[in-house]
Write a protein that holds these residues in place. Structure first.
Motif, short mmCIF file in Angstrom:
data_model
loop_
_atom_site.label_atom_id
_atom_site.label_comp_id
_atom_site.label_asym_id
_atom_site.label_seq_id
_atom_site.Cartn_x
_atom_site.Cartn_y
_atom_site.Cartn_z
N GLU A 1 42.67 45.20 33.44
CA GLU A 1 43.81 44.48 34.03
C GLU A 1 43.63 44.29 35.54
OE1 GLU A 1 45.88 42.85 32.20
OE2 GLU A 1 45.04 43.74 30.37
N ALA A 2 43.00 45.24 36.19
CA ALA A 2 42.73 45.10 37.63
C ALA A 2 41.81 43.90 37.88
CB ALA A 2 42.11 46.37 38.19
N ARG A 3 40.81 43.71 37.01
CA ARG A 3 39.92 42.55 37.16
C ARG A 3 40.71 41.25 37.03
NH1 ARG A 3 35.61 41.61 39.91
NH2 ARG A 3 36.65 39.68 40.41
N HIS A 4 41.64 41.21 36.07
CA HIS A 4 42.49 40.02 35.95
C HIS A 4 43.24 39.78 37.26
CE1 HIS A 4 41.90 38.95 31.80
NE2 HIS A 4 42.45 40.04 31.30
N ILE B 1 42.49 40.75 40.31
CA ILE B 1 41.56 40.32 41.35
C ILE B 1 41.22 38.84 41.18
CG2 ILE B 1 39.19 40.57 42.21
CD1 ILE B 1 39.52 43.61 41.52
N ASP B 2 40.91 38.45 39.95
CA ASP B 2 40.56 37.05 39.70
C ASP B 2 41.71 36.11 40.04
OD1 ASP B 2 38.02 37.79 38.88
OD2 ASP B 2 38.48 37.65 36.74
N LEU B 3 42.92 36.49 39.66
CA LEU B 3 44.08 35.65 39.96
C LEU B 3 44.32 35.54 41.46
CD1 LEU B 3 46.59 36.73 37.19
CD2 LEU B 3 45.52 34.48 37.47
N ALA B 4 44.08 36.61 42.17
CA ALA B 4 44.34 36.63 43.62
C ALA B 4 43.25 35.94 44.43
CB ALA B 4 44.50 38.07 44.10
N THR B 5 42.03 35.92 43.92
CA THR B 5 40.92 35.43 44.73
C THR B 5 40.35 34.10 44.26
OG1 THR B 5 39.33 36.72 43.45
CG2 THR B 5 40.24 37.75 45.44
N ARG B 6 40.28 33.91 42.97
CA ARG B 6 39.68 32.68 42.44
C ARG B 6 39.85 32.68 40.93
NH1 ARG B 6 35.74 34.68 39.51
NH2 ARG B 6 34.59 36.47 40.25
N GLU B 7 39.70 31.53 40.35
CA GLU B 7 39.62 31.47 38.89
C GLU B 7 38.18 31.79 38.52
OE1 GLU B 7 39.85 28.11 35.48
OE2 GLU B 7 41.50 28.18 36.91
N PRO B 8 37.95 32.64 37.52
CA PRO B 8 36.57 32.96 37.15
C PRO B 8 35.77 31.69 36.81
CG PRO B 8 38.10 34.40 36.01
CD PRO B 8 38.92 33.35 36.70
N LEU B 9 34.50 31.76 37.07
CA LEU B 9 33.60 30.65 36.77
C LEU B 9 33.46 30.45 35.26
CD1 LEU B 9 30.82 31.52 39.36
CD2 LEU B 9 32.69 29.86 39.61
N GLU C 1 39.04 36.41 30.29
CA GLU C 1 38.70 37.56 29.44
C GLU C 1 37.24 37.96 29.58
OE1 GLU C 1 40.80 39.56 28.16
OE2 GLU C 1 42.53 38.28 28.51
N LEU C 2 36.35 37.00 29.76
CA LEU C 2 34.94 37.34 29.98
C LEU C 2 34.79 38.18 31.24
CD1 LEU C 2 31.95 37.17 29.28
CD2 LEU C 2 31.88 34.96 30.46
N SER C 3 35.40 37.74 32.31
CA SER C 3 35.34 38.48 33.57
C SER C 3 35.91 39.89 33.41
CB SER C 3 36.10 37.70 34.65
OG SER C 3 36.17 38.43 35.85
N ALA C 4 37.07 39.99 32.77
CA ALA C 4 37.75 41.28 32.64
C ALA C 4 37.00 42.25 31.72
CB ALA C 4 39.18 41.08 32.15
#
Length: 189
Positions: free
Chosen positions: A45-48, A50-58, A80-83
């Protein structure tokens, strides 16, 4: 996976291998199972966040080849791949638990066509490729349907990896997919 597949020889092999890998982790840990589970979910959930706050995952090509052109599904699959990959790469206690939680979703026929199905295939194929497992360059999804026998052949050897080997393979896969080293998510000391 779903109950019907879990009752097959392949389903039983995967369940036994995954159960043994997770039991090995929990036995080696001084962390209670509930605390380890909560910690690994926290990393996911932390990765989600971070992604929301900084960028949309590639959108790595390995994922794009599976996900149909549906904007919402593409965004969810990327997230989900990033997380999941970050969770496995960052988990100091239970990376196998994270892997097998994801794999379970990939083997479930009821989840066919969901982000988690596509992500499970990409992660298992990628980890298998980094470990030199035969067949890892052959796609595990054809026309939106998981080839569970092929995914099983790729996933089974992953259960034998040590936690360090699994985390290393996940970090290498992250680098392949995102072309930047992973930022590990750690608990405060």
């Amino acid at each position: 996976g779903d109950d019907a597949w879990a009752a097959t020889p392949g389903g039983r092999r995967i369940a036994a291998a995954a159960g043994a890998a997770i039991a090995r982790e929990l036995a080696a840990s001084k962390t209670a199972a509930a605390a380890a589970l909560a910690a690994t979910v926290r990393r996911h959930e932390a990765r989600h966040a971070i992604d929301l706050a900084t960028r949309e995952p590639l959108d790595p090509p390995a994922l794009a080849r599976y996900v149909p052109m549906n904007a919402a599904l593409v965004r969810r699959s990327r997230a989900e791949l990033s997380a999941y990959l970050s969770q496995i790469a960052s988990d100091p206690v239970t990376p196998q638990l994270g892997l097998w939680n994801l794999a379970n979703l990939g083997f479930d026929a009821h989840l066919r066509g969901t982000a988690e199905t596509f992500v499970a295939a990409v992660v298992i194929e990628g980890l298998a490729r980094h470990e030199g497992i035969p067949g890892s360059v052959t796609p595990a999804i054809h026309n939106g349907v998981v080839d569970r026998a092929h995914l099983e052949a790729l996933a089974l050897p992953l259960a034998a990896l040590s936690d360090d080997e699994l985390r290393r393979a996940a970090r290498e896969l992250w680098l392949d997919l995102y072309h930047t080293p992973i930022e590990p998510i750690v608990d405060d000391p």
